[in-house]
Design a protein around this motif. Structure first.
Motif, mmCIF file in Angstrom:
data_model
loop_
_atom_site.group_PDB
_atom_site.id
_atom_site.type_symbol
_atom_site.label_atom_id
_atom_site.label_comp_id
_atom_site.label_asym_id
_atom_site.label_seq_id
_atom_site.Cartn_x
_atom_site.Cartn_y
_atom_site.Cartn_z
ATOM 1 N N ALA A 51 1.018 -1.493 0.048
ATOM 2 C CA ALA A 51 0.060 0.015 0.165
ATOM 3 C C ALA A 51 1.099 1.176 0.224
ATOM 4 O O ALA A 51 2.160 1.796 1.179
ATOM 5 C CB ALA A 51 -1.105 0.471 1.457
ATOM 6 N N THR A 52 0.509 2.451 -0.952
ATOM 7 C CA THR A 52 1.289 3.539 -1.042
ATOM 8 C C THR A 52 0.719 4.242 -1.766
ATOM 9 O O THR A 52 -0.101 4.827 -2.073
ATOM 10 C CB THR A 52 2.407 2.823 -2.462
ATOM 11 O OG1 THR A 52 3.890 4.141 -2.915
ATOM 12 C CG2 THR A 52 1.847 2.688 -3.473
ATOM 13 N N ASN A 53 1.124 5.596 -0.854
ATOM 14 C CA ASN A 53 0.810 6.977 -1.038
ATOM 15 C C ASN A 53 1.347 7.270 -2.174
ATOM 16 O O ASN A 53 1.307 8.534 -2.766
ATOM 17 C CB ASN A 53 1.423 7.566 -0.276
ATOM 18 C CG ASN A 53 -0.435 7.689 1.273
ATOM 19 O OD1 ASN A 53 -0.810 6.688 0.861
ATOM 20 N ND2 ASN A 53 0.358 8.134 1.981
ATOM 21 N N ASN A 54 2.881 6.652 -2.687
ATOM 22 C CA ASN A 54 3.218 7.054 -3.895
ATOM 23 C C ASN A 54 2.356 6.966 -5.242
ATOM 24 O O ASN A 54 1.867 6.002 -6.013
ATOM 25 C CB ASN A 54 4.638 6.825 -4.401
ATOM 26 C CG ASN A 54 5.667 7.482 -5.525
ATOM 27 O OD1 ASN A 54 4.838 8.299 -6.163
ATOM 28 N ND2 ASN A 54 6.906 7.049 -5.207
ATOM 29 N N ASN A 159 -2.583 12.440 -1.308
ATOM 30 C CA ASN A 159 -2.213 12.249 -0.099
ATOM 31 C C ASN A 159 -1.337 13.270 0.799
ATOM 32 O O ASN A 159 -1.341 13.722 0.109
ATOM 33 C CB ASN A 159 -0.680 11.010 0.145
ATOM 34 C CG ASN A 159 0.477 11.583 -0.669
ATOM 35 O OD1 ASN A 159 1.573 11.606 -0.233
ATOM 36 N ND2 ASN A 159 0.468 10.835 -2.365
ATOM 37 N N THR A 160 -0.750 13.249 2.363
ATOM 38 C CA THR A 160 -0.352 15.118 2.448
ATOM 39 C C THR A 160 0.755 14.637 2.863
ATOM 40 O O THR A 160 1.849 15.062 3.993
ATOM 41 C CB THR A 160 -1.888 15.738 3.036
ATOM 42 O OG1 THR A 160 -1.850 14.833 4.335
ATOM 43 C CG2 THR A 160 -2.369 15.783 2.161
ATOM 44 N N VAL A 193 -7.226 11.121 -0.183
ATOM 45 C CA VAL A 193 -7.095 9.518 0.116
ATOM 46 C C VAL A 193 -6.191 8.767 0.443
ATOM 47 O O VAL A 193 -6.809 8.046 0.697
ATOM 48 C CB VAL A 193 -6.855 9.791 -1.733
ATOM 49 C CG1 VAL A 193 -7.166 7.418 -1.658
ATOM 50 C CG2 VAL A 193 -8.419 10.255 -2.220
ATOM 51 N N GLY A 194 -4.918 8.850 0.586
ATOM 52 C CA GLY A 194 -3.767 7.914 0.774
ATOM 53 C C GLY A 194 -4.116 8.124 2.440
ATOM 54 O O GLY A 194 -4.721 8.728 2.890
ATOM 55 N N LYS A 195 -2.970 7.419 2.875
ATOM 56 C CA LYS A 195 -2.313 7.139 4.193
ATOM 57 C C LYS A 195 -1.978 8.917 4.481
ATOM 58 O O LYS A 195 -2.259 9.962 4.345
ATOM 59 C CB LYS A 195 -1.685 6.594 4.583
ATOM 60 C CG LYS A 195 -1.925 4.858 3.806
ATOM 61 C CD LYS A 195 -0.520 3.965 4.270
ATOM 62 C CE LYS A 195 0.567 4.189 3.003
ATOM 63 N NZ LYS A 195 1.960 3.833 2.711
#
Length: 340
Positions: A51-54, A159-160, A193-195
């Motif tokens: 699972a990646t925010n990239n 993501n942030t 959206v991301g972690k």
């Protein structure tokens, strides 16, 4: 203090969900021991996911990258914030809707794959802006995003993350680029959206019985908080962004279940600890005295972490750390915690 009963940590879970940057690789080079660790999981028949925010690579590209490093991976094992953002927008807007994309080509490809139309200018009348990390993102891209959002477009950030790891140390991440747009607008994104949002981990965990997924990450503010919000156990590895000083200062929503130096903690009981632990364990003890966190005693270096976390997390404010024994001084030096 090790994990329960001296058993391998990994044997307590049906799925291991890895973050990528800082856990499996740095940019495009595997972290020492990572290839061997995942290969061991495959040999044991252990299910894995990533699972990646990239948002700069598609799932298939990530799988190809991993395979090229010696880690056999399938696209369906990879969950990216780019794909999740595209899916969210497809659920909200009709097919063909125009989406202003700020980010890498991979994010544009995910938008197209979702049946939406990527555009680059606010004058195109996008219904939404989706912003993800891209090494070529510049002022013009950020300006178009600000104009579109000010004109009524929904603003979605993949993501942030403030930084992303590299061989030269932390570099500006998508959060730094989002901050530029936030500054000009005076507000943040409508959706992130991301972690640490839990959905990437929750989507992976739905593949196995409830509570049987372990999240492995290097960042307290994304990986570990995301696991906490998803209701999953987590392992913090010290191969990426977060260090022991950040761990001791972590608020409840960013506290891992386990800590290890690297991925060896999945297999070797002596290479992982559960945090927090007793105030005294493994020859170590810790307490807050005169406003300082004090470690005393002697024992296995990693075994000092549970007692340090217990003492540190019992206080309202982070405390400077000092050693009360020569062994404690050596342990604190190893953790980068020695203070004047």
């Amino acid at each position: 203090m090790t994990t329960t009963g001296g058993a391998r940590l990994v044997d307590g879970y049906a799925l291991v969900v890895f973050d990528l940057d800082g856990v499996i690789y740095l940019v495009d080079r595997p972290i020492p021991g990572a290839v061997e660790a995942v290969s061991q999981l495959h040999a044991d028949g252990q299910a894995v996911a990533y699972a990646t925010n990239n948002a700069s690579r598609r799932s298939s590209e990530v799988a190809d990258l991993l395979t090229g490093m010696g880690i056999a991976a399938r696209p369906e094992e990879v969950l990216t914030s780019a794909a999740a953002a595209a899916q969210l927008l497809r659920e909200r807007y009709p097919e063909g809707s125009q989406i202003l994309v700020v980010g890498a080509e991979a994010l544009r490809a995910e938008i197209r794959a979702a049946g939406l139309t990527p555009v680059t200018r606010a004058d195109d009348g996008p219904v939404a802006v989706v912003q993800g990390y891209g090494p070529q993102v510049g002022w013009t891209d950020l300006a178009e995003a600000a104009v579109a959002v000010r004109g009524g477009a929904t603003w979605v950030a993949t993501n942030t993350d403030r930084t992303l790891p590299s061989g030269r140390g932390p570099l500006p991440g998508n959060g730094a680029l989002v901050a530029a747009v936030r500054t000009s607008l005076g507000r943040g994104p409508d959706v992130i959206v991301g972690k640490p949002a839990p959905e990437l981990f929750a989507a992976a965990a739905r593949r196995v019985p409830a509570g049987r997924a372990l999240v492995v990450g290097d960042r307290l503010d994304t990986d570990i908080e995301g696991a906490v919000r998803a209701g999953l156990d987590s392992l913090l590895v010290l191969t990426g962004v977060s260090d022991v000083a950040e761990l001791l200062a972590a608020p409840p929503q960013r506290r891992p279940t386990y800590v290890s130096v690297d991925l060896a903690g999945l297999f070797e009981p002596e290479a992982v600890v559960r945090v927090p632990g007793p105030m005294e364990a493994g020859g170590w003890s810790a307490a807050v005295r005169d406003g300082r966190l004090e470690l005393s005693g002697a024992g296995r270096t990693l075994g000092a972490l549970p007692v340090l976390c217990t003492a540190a997390w019992s206080t309202a404010q982070p405390s400077p750390v000092r050693a009360a024994s020569s062994a404690a001084e050596r342990a604190l030096a190893t953790f980068g915690l020695l203070s004047d």
